[in-house]
Design an enzyme around this catalytic site. Structure first.
Site, mmCIF file in Angstrom:
data_model
loop_
_atom_site.group_PDB
_atom_site.id
_atom_site.type_symbol
_atom_site.label_atom_id
_atom_site.label_comp_id
_atom_site.label_asym_id
_atom_site.label_seq_id
_atom_site.Cartn_x
_atom_site.Cartn_y
_atom_site.Cartn_z
ATOM 1 N N ARG A 107 56.257 -0.262 38.516
ATOM 2 C CA ARG A 107 56.380 1.051 39.221
ATOM 3 C C ARG A 107 55.410 1.852 38.177
ATOM 4 N NH1 ARG A 107 60.932 4.980 41.600
ATOM 5 N NH2 ARG A 107 60.354 3.561 43.305
ATOM 6 N N HIS A 134 53.997 2.593 48.577
ATOM 7 C CA HIS A 134 55.135 1.942 48.107
ATOM 8 C C HIS A 134 55.656 0.879 49.249
ATOM 9 C CE1 HIS A 134 59.056 1.905 46.325
ATOM 10 N NE2 HIS A 134 59.532 3.121 46.909
ATOM 11 N N GLN A 137 59.549 -0.150 49.845
ATOM 12 C CA GLN A 137 60.337 0.701 50.783
ATOM 13 C C GLN A 137 60.094 0.393 52.228
ATOM 14 O OE1 GLN A 137 62.440 3.307 49.650
ATOM 15 N NE2 GLN A 137 62.854 3.028 51.786
ATOM 16 N N ASP A 225 60.247 12.494 53.558
ATOM 17 C CA ASP A 225 60.262 12.090 52.142
ATOM 18 C C ASP A 225 60.185 13.338 51.386
ATOM 19 O OD1 ASP A 225 60.332 10.879 49.491
ATOM 20 O OD2 ASP A 225 58.421 10.195 49.885
ATOM 21 N N CYS A 266 63.539 7.376 52.136
ATOM 22 C CA CYS A 266 63.578 6.511 51.298
ATOM 23 C C CYS A 266 64.380 6.758 50.117
ATOM 24 C CB CYS A 266 62.124 6.191 50.673
ATOM 25 S SG CYS A 266 61.635 7.755 49.852
ATOM 26 N N ARG A 294 66.761 -2.369 50.648
ATOM 27 C CA ARG A 294 65.844 -2.673 49.604
ATOM 28 C C ARG A 294 66.107 -3.964 48.754
ATOM 29 N NH1 ARG A 294 63.181 1.675 47.205
ATOM 30 N NH2 ARG A 294 62.036 -0.215 45.983
HETATM 31 N N1 CP Z 1 63.247 4.715 47.163
HETATM 32 C C1 CP Z 1 62.868 4.569 46.018
HETATM 33 O O1 CP Z 1 61.930 3.955 45.445
HETATM 34 O O2 CP Z 1 64.256 5.173 45.140
HETATM 35 P P1 CP Z 1 64.064 4.777 43.473
HETATM 36 O O3 CP Z 1 62.973 6.026 43.143
HETATM 37 O O4 CP Z 1 65.480 5.322 43.149
HETATM 38 O O5 CP Z 1 63.636 3.737 43.136
HETATM 39 N N1 NVA Z 2 57.284 9.946 47.281
HETATM 40 C C1 NVA Z 2 58.142 9.699 46.413
HETATM 41 C C2 NVA Z 2 58.892 8.499 46.536
HETATM 42 C C3 NVA Z 2 60.120 8.387 45.600
HETATM 43 C C4 NVA Z 2 60.883 6.930 45.923
HETATM 44 C C5 NVA Z 2 57.611 9.862 44.948
HETATM 45 O O1 NVA Z 2 56.434 8.999 44.700
HETATM 46 O O2 NVA Z 2 58.182 10.483 44.144
#
Ligand code: CP
Ligand code: NVA
Length: 308
Positions: A107, A134, A137, A225, A266, A294
């Site tokens: 990530r 992502h 997700q 989101d 998400c 997930r």
């Molecule tokens: N939805 C998601 O990716 O959550 P986290 O940021 O908690 O991993």
């Molecule tokens: N759009 C959000 C998703 C988190 C899972 C971010 O990137 O922070």
């Protein structure tokens, strides 16, 4: 070697097989304690590195638990605590980690870090979120939709709010899985047009409708989101809130969708901002199934990566 970098970079037949495999693996575990090993142990004797340069709850826990259920072990690494955060190149990090581990999930911020890692790794790399996409997700979201409503092909999905990284993967999925997607949000926060054009070229109907109540007509799924993502500047918060307020998912908006439409997010959610409590906790919300899925979707993704 198979990397899972994005939904549009993965063959539609492979994506379909991953969703079906995730569902089958989930079914065989129904009712068992979380720590029960799967009957098949495809990750036995395998070590998976999970690298986080941003915070995470779901991605971190679901990957860790998924690896353990499939018989493997994990190393959870924080970018700032690695030499990566102190000037070592991503390419050298990829080469080094490939000597120790069998699979890498990352990530990160800039997509180029993910791509450089994949280019230089000799083990599969999985995208656990970048500023731009992502994909894990959205694989969980497809699994969730199909569990509740049957095949997603031909369905109408509406994204209300920011055209962000999660929205981008949803648009890519429309092209790969064959569903229609309507984006409703302010012009200033539109998704990148390259995602829209690519999905359209694959035959998906992708529309941009500014009026949210107009947009959700006939929707089988409404998704939103956070208004401020992890990569967005905090100084932009007020401007974003002002732009996005009309796109809040509330009872009125859900009532304008098709009867029985699902609601997804998400998570993490900011209750009272992009979505109200009544929708989050209401009968159309499948947010916690989404979070659970997930785990199952990523187990199928990891298996696919290691099968090659
Ligand atoms: N939805 C998601 O990716 O959550 P986290 O940021 O908690 O991993
Ligand atoms: N759009 C959000 C998703 C988190 C899972 C971010 O990137 O922070």
């Amino acid at each position: 070697m198979r990397h899972f970098l994005d939904i549009n970079k993965t063959d539609p037949a492979d994506l379909r097989a991953m969703i079906d495999n995730a569902r089958a693996m989930k079914d065989t575990r129904a009712g068992l304690p979380k720590g029960t090993p799967d009957l098949e142990q495809p990750l036995k004797n395998h070590i998976v590195a999970l690298i986080f340069e941003k915070p995470s709850t779901r991605t971190r826990v679901s990957f860790d638990v998924g690896v353990r259920q499939m018989g493997g072990e994990t190393l959870v690494l924080t970018g700032s605590e690695m030499q990566l955060g102190h000037g070592e190149s991503i390419a050298d990090t990829a080469r080094v980690l490939s000597r120790y581990v069998d699979l890498i999930m990352i990530r990160t911020f800039d997509e180029t870090s993910l791509l450089e890692l994949a280019e230089n790794a000799s083990v599969p790399v999985i995208n656990g979120l970048t500023d731009r996409t992502h994909p894990c997700q959205i694989m969980a979201d497809i699994l969730t939709f199909e569990e509740h409503n049957g095949p997603i092909a031909g369905a109408k999905v509406v994204w209300s709010g920011d055209g962000n990284n999660v929205a981008a993967s949803m648009i890519q999925a429309a092209g790969q899985f064959g569903f229609d997607l309507t984006f409703t949000g302010p012009t200033q926060l539109d998704p990148e047009m390259v995602f829209v054009e690519e999905a359209r070229a694959k035959g998906a109907k992708i529309e941009i409708v500014r009026n949210p109540e107009e947009a959700v007509k006939g929707a089988n799924l409404v998704v939103t989101d956070t208004w401020v993502s992890m990569h967005d500047a905090l100084s932009a918060q007020e401007r974003r809130h002002n732009l996005l307020r009309p796109y809040q998912v509330n009872e009125r908006l859900m009532a304008a969708a098709a009867p029985g439409a699902l609601f997804m997010h998400c998570l993490p959610a900011h209750r009272g901002e992009e979505v109200t409590d009544t929708v989050m906790d209401g009968p159309q919300s499948v947010i916690f199934d989404e979070a659970e899925n997930r785990l199952h979707a990523q187990k199928a993704i990891m298996r696919w990566c290691l099968e090659a």
